[in-house]
Design a protein around this motif. Structure first.
Motif, PDB file in Angstrom:
ATOM      1  N   ASP A  14     -25.488 -47.923 -13.900  1.00  0.00           N
ATOM      2  CA  ASP A  14     -26.607 -47.775 -14.846  1.00  0.00           C
ATOM      3  C   ASP A  14     -26.690 -46.333 -15.322  1.00  0.00           C
ATOM      4  OD1 ASP A  14     -28.861 -47.928 -16.362  1.00  0.00           O
ATOM      5  OD2 ASP A  14     -30.245 -48.247 -14.693  1.00  0.00           O
ATOM      6  N   TRP A  15     -25.825 -45.953 -16.235  1.00  0.00           N
ATOM      7  CA  TRP A  15     -25.650 -44.536 -16.545  1.00  0.00           C
ATOM      8  C   TRP A  15     -25.854 -44.249 -18.039  1.00  0.00           C
ATOM      9  CZ3 TRP A  15     -21.766 -43.628 -20.110  1.00  0.00           C
ATOM     10  CH2 TRP A  15     -20.869 -44.677 -20.303  1.00  0.00           C
ATOM     11  N   GLU A  16     -25.958 -42.931 -18.325  1.00  0.00           N
ATOM     12  CA  GLU A  16     -26.085 -42.505 -19.719  1.00  0.00           C
ATOM     13  C   GLU A  16     -25.470 -41.123 -19.849  1.00  0.00           C
ATOM     14  OE1 GLU A  16     -29.865 -43.412 -21.567  1.00  0.00           O
ATOM     15  OE2 GLU A  16     -29.870 -41.479 -22.586  1.00  0.00           O
ATOM     16  N   TRP A  17     -24.704 -40.941 -20.923  1.00  0.00           N
ATOM     17  CA  TRP A  17     -24.168 -39.602 -21.204  1.00  0.00           C
ATOM     18  C   TRP A  17     -24.765 -39.167 -22.527  1.00  0.00           C
ATOM     19  CZ3 TRP A  17     -20.616 -38.600 -25.402  1.00  0.00           C
ATOM     20  CH2 TRP A  17     -20.249 -37.257 -25.508  1.00  0.00           C
ATOM     21  N   ARG A  18     -25.343 -37.901 -22.541  1.00  0.00           N
ATOM     22  CA  ARG A  18     -25.907 -37.372 -23.802  1.00  0.00           C
ATOM     23  C   ARG A  18     -25.140 -36.086 -24.130  1.00  0.00           C
ATOM     24  NH1 ARG A  18     -30.894 -39.202 -21.560  1.00  0.00           N
ATOM     25  NH2 ARG A  18     -31.738 -37.150 -21.073  1.00  0.00           N
ATOM     26  N   GLY A  19     -24.220 -36.189 -25.078  1.00  0.00           N
ATOM     27  CA  GLY A  19     -23.312 -35.097 -25.390  1.00  0.00           C
ATOM     28  C   GLY A  19     -24.043 -33.859 -25.848  1.00  0.00           C
ATOM     29  N   ARG A  20     -25.059 -34.039 -26.671  1.00  0.00           N
ATOM     30  CA  ARG A  20     -25.761 -32.871 -27.221  1.00  0.00           C
ATOM     31  C   ARG A  20     -26.403 -32.054 -26.116  1.00  0.00           C
ATOM     32  NH1 ARG A  20     -27.805 -36.275 -31.777  1.00  0.00           N
ATOM     33  NH2 ARG A  20     -26.158 -36.135 -33.356  1.00  0.00           N
ATOM     34  N   GLU A  21     -26.908 -32.761 -25.093  1.00  0.00           N
ATOM     35  CA  GLU A  21     -27.564 -32.029 -23.996  1.00  0.00           C
ATOM     36  C   GLU A  21     -26.574 -31.735 -22.879  1.00  0.00           C
ATOM     37  OE1 GLU A  21     -31.086 -35.193 -24.676  1.00  0.00           O
ATOM     38  OE2 GLU A  21     -30.998 -34.280 -22.675  1.00  0.00           O
ATOM     39  N   ARG A  22     -25.319 -32.177 -23.058  1.00  0.00           N
ATOM     40  CA  ARG A  22     -24.293 -31.996 -22.024  1.00  0.00           C
ATOM     41  C   ARG A  22     -24.808 -32.511 -20.677  1.00  0.00           C
ATOM     42  NH1 ARG A  22     -22.588 -26.085 -23.727  1.00  0.00           N
ATOM     43  NH2 ARG A  22     -22.736 -25.638 -21.539  1.00  0.00           N
ATOM     44  N   ARG A  23     -25.336 -33.748 -20.734  1.00  0.00           N
ATOM     45  CA  ARG A  23     -26.052 -34.290 -19.573  1.00  0.00           C
ATOM     46  C   ARG A  23     -25.559 -35.701 -19.271  1.00  0.00           C
ATOM     47  NH1 ARG A  23     -31.595 -32.761 -18.701  1.00  0.00           N
ATOM     48  NH2 ARG A  23     -32.424 -33.863 -16.906  1.00  0.00           N
ATOM     49  N   ILE A  24     -25.347 -35.955 -17.953  1.00  0.00           N
ATOM     50  CA  ILE A  24     -24.994 -37.296 -17.493  1.00  0.00           C
ATOM     51  C   ILE A  24     -26.107 -37.767 -16.565  1.00  0.00           C
ATOM     52  CG2 ILE A  24     -23.345 -38.648 -16.152  1.00  0.00           C
ATOM     53  CD1 ILE A  24     -21.285 -36.398 -16.810  1.00  0.00           C
ATOM     54  N   GLU A  25     -26.581 -38.976 -16.771  1.00  0.00           N
ATOM     55  CA  GLU A  25     -27.649 -39.539 -15.933  1.00  0.00           C
ATOM     56  C   GLU A  25     -27.116 -40.773 -15.237  1.00  0.00           C
ATOM     57  OE1 GLU A  25     -31.593 -39.046 -18.422  1.00  0.00           O
ATOM     58  OE2 GLU A  25     -31.500 -41.066 -17.552  1.00  0.00           O
ATOM     59  N   ILE A  26     -27.347 -40.860 -13.914  1.00  0.00           N
ATOM     60  CA  ILE A  26     -26.980 -42.070 -13.166  1.00  0.00           C
ATOM     61  C   ILE A  26     -28.262 -42.579 -12.517  1.00  0.00           C
ATOM     62  CG2 ILE A  26     -25.746 -42.937 -11.150  1.00  0.00           C
ATOM     63  CD1 ILE A  26     -23.448 -41.078 -11.850  1.00  0.00           C
ATOM     64  N   ASN A  27     -28.607 -43.846 -12.731  1.00  0.00           N
ATOM     65  CA  ASN A  27     -29.912 -44.334 -12.278  1.00  0.00           C
ATOM     66  C   ASN A  27     -29.843 -45.280 -11.089  1.00  0.00           C
ATOM     67  OD1 ASN A  27     -31.605 -43.049 -14.349  1.00  0.00           O
ATOM     68  ND2 ASN A  27     -30.347 -44.288 -15.735  1.00  0.00           N
ATOM     69  N   ASP A  28     -28.633 -45.492 -10.553  1.00  0.00           N
ATOM     70  CA  ASP A  28     -28.556 -46.441  -9.436  1.00  0.00           C
ATOM     71  C   ASP A  28     -27.389 -46.085  -8.534  1.00  0.00           C
ATOM     72  OD1 ASP A  28     -28.596 -48.552  -7.730  1.00  0.00           O
ATOM     73  OD2 ASP A  28     -27.930 -50.059  -9.190  1.00  0.00           O
ATOM     74  N   GLY A  29     -27.704 -45.785  -7.287  1.00  0.00           N
ATOM     75  CA  GLY A  29     -26.636 -45.610  -6.297  1.00  0.00           C
ATOM     76  C   GLY A  29     -25.724 -44.447  -6.613  1.00  0.00           C
ATOM     77  N   ALA A  30     -26.290 -43.250  -6.808  1.00  0.00           N
ATOM     78  CA  ALA A  30     -25.455 -42.082  -7.158  1.00  0.00           C
ATOM     79  C   ALA A  30     -24.781 -41.527  -5.901  1.00  0.00           C
ATOM     80  CB  ALA A  30     -26.300 -41.003  -7.797  1.00  0.00           C
TER      81      ALA A  30
END
Lengths: 147, 170
Positions: A118-134
């Protein structure tokens, strides 16, 4: 703004199609499928930002591509550091420079590997989000803490 | 002709092999419910939240939230951990020694750990607590600072019987 996004998405898929089929007279059709492709994105200074490759891409609409076996190689501004994101299933939001997926994501970066769902990558913010079991494994060993 | 470059590795096979081999034991593994990774000019910032557990070479620590910064300034190894900040119900265990605090700041490169917000360190020989504690790994020393409102450092020694047992063991 609408004409701009349509033009951007169309030019991206044309680029993909050209890259993957080698024909110059590519025709852009919604829901077009492209197999085994690589697509490179540059910034305004002509520096490579990322390489996107995958086993299959489906053009969902103006702004969204669905990718099977996605591999995204992101170059940081320092040009030395590269981060690789891999996922069996991903949605790429071309104009927003974003990607998401509810399945697994594997990240290989400088001195670390990360994974989770359950993830998201936001290139502009240079940010990776993982929402489950990181889980992150750092190459660095930490030894003495309390003794 | 297709423009396929090197074949795309399948990401289906499970990558999360439990870190049990000797090489993996040297590494630092952190798990949590959620994670944010932010790439900055100076390096990467990792924000772990929800049931955070960190496994180090011979220690384990748990807390509610943890921030890890790695360094790409070139002073240390590329991607080396420069600082770890653990907050919320922090418990660190290494061997028979257990530390608890509301906040812990770990500096791996200087072998220093700062414990704040009701810190306490306990092992078989007693317990130490105070307003703020600094564990100096290099010279194996703990300094305990008094609080602004006069909270004094406090040492609890084990009962005389257990001291006798300890001296018999040595």
């Amino acid at each position: 703004m609408r004409f701009h996004s349509r033009f951007l998405a169309a030019s991206i898929l044309t680029a993909i199609t050209i890259l993957s089929c080698g024909s110059l007279q590519a025709e852009v059709k919604p829901d077009a499928e492209v197999k085994s492709f690589t697509f490179r994105k540059f910034n305004d200074q002509g520096l490579r930002i990322w390489d996107l490759s995958g086993q299959e891409a489906v053009f969902v609409n103006d702004n969204v591509l669905r990718i099977i076996e996605m591999q995204l190689d992101i170059t940081s501004t320092k040009d030395q550091e590269e981060t690789r994101l891999r996922s069996p299933n991903a949605q790429i939001y071309v104009e927003d420079n974003m990607a998401t997926g509810d399945g697994f994501l594997y990240v290989q970066g400088n001195g670390f590997n990360a994974e989770g769902k359950d993830w998201e990558w936001r290139g502009r913010e240079r940010r990776i989000e993982i929402n489950d079991g990181a889980k992150v494994t750092f190459d660095d060993a930490i030894r003495r803490i309390l003794k | 002709n297709t423009a396929a470059t090197e074949p795309v590795p399948s990401a289906n096979e499970s990558e999360s092999v439990e870190a049990t081999s000797a090489a993996a034991a040297q590494k630092t593994v952190i798990t949590s419910d959620r994670l944010d990774v932010i790439n900055t000019e100076k390096g990467n910032q990792f924000i772990f939240s929800g049931s955070v557990v960190i496994h180090g070479e011979d220690f384990i620590a748990e807390c509610d939230r943890m921030e890890v910064r790695t360094d790409s300034s070139g002073k240390n190894d590329f991607g080396a951990i420069s600082v770890i900040e653990a907050t919320g119900n922090v418990v660190i265990q290494q061997g028979d020694r257990i530390a608890s605090a509301g906040r812990a700041l770990i500096h791996p490169t200087s072998d220093e750990v700062i414990l704040e917000d009701n810190p306490k360190v306990k092992d078989g020989r007693g317990a130490v607590s105070g307003y703020r504690m600094i564990l100096h790994g290099a010279d194996r020393k703990i300094s305990v600072e008094p609080g602004p409102d006069g909270e004094q450092p406090r040492v609890e020694l084990p009962s005389l019987e257990s001291i006798r047992d300890i001296s018999n063991d040595e």
